[in-house]
Design an enzyme around this catalytic site. Structure first.
Site, PDB file in Angstrom:
ATOM      1  N   TYR A  60      28.394  28.104 -44.038  1.00 14.41           N
ATOM      2  CA  TYR A  60      27.740  28.831 -45.127  1.00 14.41           C
ATOM      3  C   TYR A  60      27.073  30.112 -44.628  1.00 14.41           C
ATOM      4  CZ  TYR A  60      28.225  24.911 -48.382  1.00 14.41           C
ATOM      5  OH  TYR A  60      28.720  23.938 -49.208  1.00 14.41           O
ATOM      6  N   LYS A  73       3.117   2.793 -41.427  1.00 15.22           N
ATOM      7  CA  LYS A  73       3.224   3.474 -42.717  1.00 15.22           C
ATOM      8  C   LYS A  73       4.533   4.262 -42.778  1.00 15.22           C
ATOM      9  CE  LYS A  73       0.682   7.584 -41.182  1.00 15.22           C
ATOM     10  NZ  LYS A  73      -0.457   8.472 -41.417  1.00 15.22           N
TER      11      LYS A  73
END
Length: 355
Positions: A252, A34
């Protein structure tokens, strides 16, 4: 020249891990593919396993149809069953096995146009309290399904909530509830996910369901000599090198400041590629096979690593983000998540398949 981010999938390792699951579990084992085989590529992984497996398991009918249309003819189980009654037509058309998790779904079978007997895996809620028929209602559900005359085979299944915790009493309790629920009924059983295949022999019924262990993910604290073997190497390269003096901010938010003159490698990988933004400074990477660390914040397309004390590091040097030599579970722990999520989130990388 293309961006140098790659996810190299080692199919021989995938097969090794499946055979290990078979050996540990005994009996039959479904390979769970899956979520695009946990980010590893469902069609390629299923094709590599097709000659070995007892069957596959997926989450949605779209995933199952993708495999069928790619030529996969082994049994395929829908772990969540159907979402709308009309999907029973597709379940028959594509010759799928299906889970059933509620009494209302029995009505769907009773009234549907069924032209071919179904293989149904009844999910029993033994304590996970997510999907499943109450353990006390299993005998009734079993009888009602047989009474429809539309059933070829019934498998009783359950799912464990804490199979990865070797000292937990939850798994023995769930095994006991499940065993009592199916007692005296002629059904095959499936209890074991990856964690219980590895660590709970008492849960080894007729069918195992091997998921993250196929890909070398850590589903239990148990460590074996031949597992976990990672199937994916997630790698990039240094695309720039900066020389910063002591006391300089990086990235950042200026959350990191150099405490000495520092060579910084800029790496072509960021959170848009699936690398977790949440990792702190100090999260390990391998640069030219040498252990180093991330410094500063991970940004959308890039991250930065410490090149001090790394021999031969320069533009073009390989950076291993996880894989052989650096378990994804170690990176996941730094991010406060699990390796399952890291695998499933990989994107924008060139996928390379090696046998």
């Amino acid at each position: 020249m293309s961006r140098p981010l790659t996810a190299t999938i080692h199919l021989s390792t995938l097969r090794h891990n499946y055979l290990l699951a078979k050996r540990l579990h005994g009996g039959r084992v479904l390979a769970v593919v899956k979520a695009n085989a946990y980010g590893h590529g469902a069609v390629r992984c299923a094709s590599a396993l097709a000659s070995l497996v007892d069957g596959f398991a997926v989450a949605t009918i779209e995933e199952a149809i993708q495999l069928r249309e790619a030529g996969i003819d082994r049994p395929i189980l829908l772990l969540e069953g159907w979402f709308e009654p009309c999907e029973l037509v597709l379940i028959q058309q594509y010759d799928l096995w299906t889970a059933l998790h509620s009494m209302a779904q029995i009505v769907d079978i009773e009234v549907a146009n069924i032209h071919k007997p179904l293989t149904v895996w009844i999910k029993v809620d033994s304590g996970m309290h997510r999907l499943g028929i109450n353990a006390g209602d299993f005998a009734l559900a079993h009888a009602r399904l047989l009474a429809t005359g539309r059933i070829d085979k019934i498998v009783a299944m359950t799912h464990f909530s804490r199979a990865d915790e070797l000292d937990s009493q939850c798994t023995p309790q769930q095994i006991d509830r499940f065993t009592k629920a199916v007692a005296g009924l002629n059904v095959e059983t499936s209890l074991s996910n990856s964690g219980s295949i590895l660590a709970w022999p008492a849960a080894h019924g007729d069918w195992g369901r091997a998921g993250v262990m196929l890909y070398g993910g850590t589903s239990t604290d148990r460590v074996l000599p031949d597992w976990p073997l990672p199937v994916m190497n997630f790698d990039s390269k240094i695309i720039a090198v900066r020389e910063l003096a002591a006391g300089e901010p990086l990235g950042y938010g200026a959350r990191f400041h150099t405490d000495r003159p520092t060579r910084v490698g800029v790496v072509a990988c960021g959170y848009a590629d699936g690398y977790p933004r949440a990792v702190p400074t100090g999260t390990p990477v391998l640069v030219n096979g040498q252990r180093s660390r991330i410094i500063g914040r991970v940004s959308m397309d890039m991250l930065t690593v410490d090149l001090n004390d790394i021999t031969g590091a320069d533009v073009g040097s390989t950076v291993r983000l996880w894989g052989e030599g650096l378990p994804a579970s170690e990176v996941a722990a730094a991010a406060g998540t699990i390796d399952y999520e890291l695998f499933c989130n990989v994107k924008r990388a060139h996928q390379i398949y090696e046998d």
